[in-house]
Design a protein around this motif. Structure first.
Motif, mmCIF file in Angstrom:
data_model
loop_
_atom_site.group_PDB
_atom_site.id
_atom_site.type_symbol
_atom_site.label_atom_id
_atom_site.label_comp_id
_atom_site.label_asym_id
_atom_site.label_seq_id
_atom_site.Cartn_x
_atom_site.Cartn_y
_atom_site.Cartn_z
ATOM 1 N N ARG A 117 17.551 -11.474 -9.762
ATOM 2 C CA ARG A 117 18.991 -11.499 -9.503
ATOM 3 C C ARG A 117 19.540 -12.883 -9.845
ATOM 4 O O ARG A 117 18.937 -13.901 -9.494
ATOM 5 C CB ARG A 117 19.288 -11.178 -8.034
ATOM 6 N N VAL A 118 20.693 -12.892 -10.528
ATOM 7 C CA VAL A 118 21.280 -14.175 -10.894
ATOM 8 C C VAL A 118 21.897 -14.826 -9.669
ATOM 9 O O VAL A 118 22.294 -14.155 -8.705
ATOM 10 C CB VAL A 118 22.343 -14.016 -11.998
ATOM 11 N N HIS A 119 21.945 -16.122 -9.677
ATOM 12 C CA HIS A 119 22.524 -16.907 -8.594
ATOM 13 C C HIS A 119 23.996 -16.485 -8.399
ATOM 14 O O HIS A 119 24.708 -16.226 -9.386
ATOM 15 C CB HIS A 119 22.446 -18.384 -8.950
ATOM 16 N N PRO A 120 24.484 -16.417 -7.170
ATOM 17 C CA PRO A 120 25.882 -16.021 -6.931
ATOM 18 C C PRO A 120 26.884 -16.875 -7.700
ATOM 19 O O PRO A 120 27.921 -16.364 -8.145
ATOM 20 C CB PRO A 120 26.040 -16.198 -5.420
ATOM 21 N N ALA A 121 26.608 -18.159 -7.874
ATOM 22 C CA ALA A 121 27.529 -19.021 -8.617
ATOM 23 C C ALA A 121 27.641 -18.590 -10.073
ATOM 24 O O ALA A 121 28.712 -18.675 -10.681
ATOM 25 C CB ALA A 121 27.067 -20.473 -8.529
ATOM 26 N N VAL A 122 26.535 -18.121 -10.635
ATOM 27 C CA VAL A 122 26.548 -17.633 -12.014
ATOM 28 C C VAL A 122 27.373 -16.358 -12.101
ATOM 29 O O VAL A 122 28.211 -16.194 -12.999
ATOM 30 C CB VAL A 122 25.116 -17.391 -12.520
ATOM 31 N N ASN B 164 14.644 -14.480 -20.677
ATOM 32 C CA ASN B 164 15.559 -15.218 -19.814
ATOM 33 C C ASN B 164 17.014 -14.916 -20.144
ATOM 34 O O ASN B 164 17.847 -14.752 -19.239
ATOM 35 C CB ASN B 164 15.290 -16.722 -19.915
ATOM 36 N N LEU B 165 17.343 -14.848 -21.426
ATOM 37 C CA LEU B 165 18.720 -14.506 -21.793
ATOM 38 C C LEU B 165 19.055 -13.089 -21.350
ATOM 39 O O LEU B 165 20.137 -12.831 -20.801
ATOM 40 C CB LEU B 165 18.936 -14.652 -23.300
ATOM 41 N N ASN B 166 18.136 -12.159 -21.565
ATOM 42 C CA ASN B 166 18.388 -10.776 -21.133
ATOM 43 C C ASN B 166 18.525 -10.679 -19.619
ATOM 44 O O ASN B 166 19.336 -9.899 -19.115
ATOM 45 C CB ASN B 166 17.270 -9.854 -21.630
ATOM 46 N N LEU B 167 17.748 -11.474 -18.902
ATOM 47 C CA LEU B 167 17.862 -11.495 -17.446
ATOM 48 C C LEU B 167 19.271 -11.904 -17.031
ATOM 49 O O LEU B 167 19.867 -11.309 -16.120
ATOM 50 C CB LEU B 167 16.828 -12.450 -16.864
ATOM 51 N N LEU B 168 19.815 -12.916 -17.705
ATOM 52 C CA LEU B 168 21.187 -13.326 -17.425
ATOM 53 C C LEU B 168 22.161 -12.192 -17.721
ATOM 54 O O LEU B 168 23.026 -11.868 -16.897
ATOM 55 C CB LEU B 168 21.541 -14.549 -18.269
ATOM 56 N N LEU B 169 22.033 -11.583 -18.886
ATOM 57 C CA LEU B 169 22.986 -10.543 -19.281
ATOM 58 C C LEU B 169 22.912 -9.338 -18.354
ATOM 59 O O LEU B 169 23.958 -8.781 -17.951
ATOM 60 C CB LEU B 169 22.725 -10.127 -20.735
ATOM 61 N N TRP B 170 21.711 -8.924 -17.973
ATOM 62 C CA TRP B 170 21.586 -7.797 -17.033
ATOM 63 C C TRP B 170 22.221 -8.151 -15.690
ATOM 64 O O TRP B 170 22.873 -7.320 -15.056
ATOM 65 C CB TRP B 170 20.117 -7.441 -16.838
ATOM 66 N N GLY B 171 22.043 -9.404 -15.273
ATOM 67 C CA GLY B 171 22.574 -9.816 -13.984
ATOM 68 C C GLY B 171 24.087 -9.883 -13.947
ATOM 69 O O GLY B 171 24.685 -9.880 -12.862
ATOM 70 N N LEU B 172 24.727 -9.941 -15.130
ATOM 71 C CA LEU B 172 26.187 -10.025 -15.186
ATOM 72 C C LEU B 172 26.866 -8.665 -15.267
ATOM 73 O O LEU B 172 28.101 -8.587 -15.224
ATOM 74 C CB LEU B 172 26.612 -10.872 -16.395
#
Length: 308
Positions: A55-60, A91-99
């Protein structure tokens, strides 16, 4: 760095911004530049990951603009360590999924490579619509990241294809550009190593950072643009290694010995960028010439090396 701001930049000063890769060369300079214009970015590094347990950080998740300038591979490392390439892509995909579930379309700015994604059979200078055909693992990895971001239609994708970024504070680590290695060699009074014979596009870190700030200043316009925005960021001019060597000798004030070695299998020959689209979209253009930038980098590095 002189950061003259438009009204749009000031209006967005209160928006939430995140820098992922804040401990790297571009990330450190971007963090400083954002703070200089009144922003207080959330900064994430390897020691402070942007995600935990998937899960991405809430700030992100709450950020309006996310600069993704992270990466663990260089052209040389990408050839030898495919697992690092896979980690970067994950790592990039993790960010995109988390958004996906944020409820808004954040502006996601990806630092890509203008020197490695284009087809070497096409003649430079490369435009954003020039054919892409990476011939090495690094370029293929960057292009795969571009495709992943472009497909994330729950974001506003912005892809900046950077030329060879250089400037004060750049580490002379393995695979990280000829300029920091040559400057380190000058200070150590060692012979320079010139690998191959090619022309490249070198862009100063202040110009690269100014382009990133310009993206944020034009965020509203970019959000209204359908599909991803892809822009080249470079000097727009080719410089051969021999020319670079002469620039360095002028900055040093005397001859600098050089040893020549053959090009490596993953080295490109001639690559430089057409940067006119960035001027039209962002009002950005490079301001620091190579002679000035190289002399300033050498002087700053000399000061650092002499500090206690």
């Amino acid at each position: 760095m002189d950061m003259k701001l438009s009204g749009a930049t000031f209006r967005r000063a209160a928006s939430t911004v995140t820098v992922i890769g804040g401990s790297g060369f571009i990330g450190r300079n971007l963090h400083r530049a954002l703070r200089s214009v009144g922003a207080r970015p959330h900064v994430f590094t390897r020691r402070k990951p942007f995600a935990h347990a998937g899960r991405v950080h809430p700030a992100v998740a709450k950020s309006d603009t996310i600069f993704y300038v992270a990466g663990s591979v260089t052209p040389a490392l990408a050839e030898r360590n495919p697992e690092l390439v896979e980690e970067d892509h994950w790592n990039l995909n993790l960010l995109l999924w988390g958004l996906r579930e944020t409820g808004h379309r954040p502006l996601v700015v990806l630092a890509s490579s203008g020197g490695t994604v284009y087809d070497p059979d096409a003649a430079p200078p490369y435009r954003e619509d020039s054919p892409t055909r990476p011939v090495a693992a690094y370029g293929a990895a960057k292009l795969a990241q571009e495709h992943a971001l472009a497909a994330a239609d729950w974001t506003t994708p912005v892809i900046l294809r950077f030329a060879n970024v250089y400037g004060p504070g750049q580490t002379a680590s393995a695979g990280y550009g000829v300029i920091p290695h040559w400057i380190r060699a000058v200070h150590a009074r060692e012979t320079l190593t010139m690998i191959g014979a090619s022309r490249r596009d070198y862009v100063h870190i202040d110009d690269a950072t100014a382009a990133l700030l310009a993206v944020r200043a034009h965020a509203d316009r970019l959000r209204a643009t359908p599909g991803p925005t892809t822009l080249n960021i470079g000097s727009g001019a080719p410089t051969s290694l021999d020319e670079l060597h002469r620039h360095l000798e002028r900055a040093v004030g005397g001859p600098v010995e050089v040893r020549r070695e053959p090009a490596r299998s993953f080295d490109r020959t001639d690559t430089w960028l057409d940067v006119s689209a960035a001027g039209a979209a962002l009002g950005w253009s490079p301001a620091i010439g190579l002679a000035e930038g190289l002399a300033g980098t050498l002087a700053a590095t000399r000061h650092t090396s002499m500090s206690p």
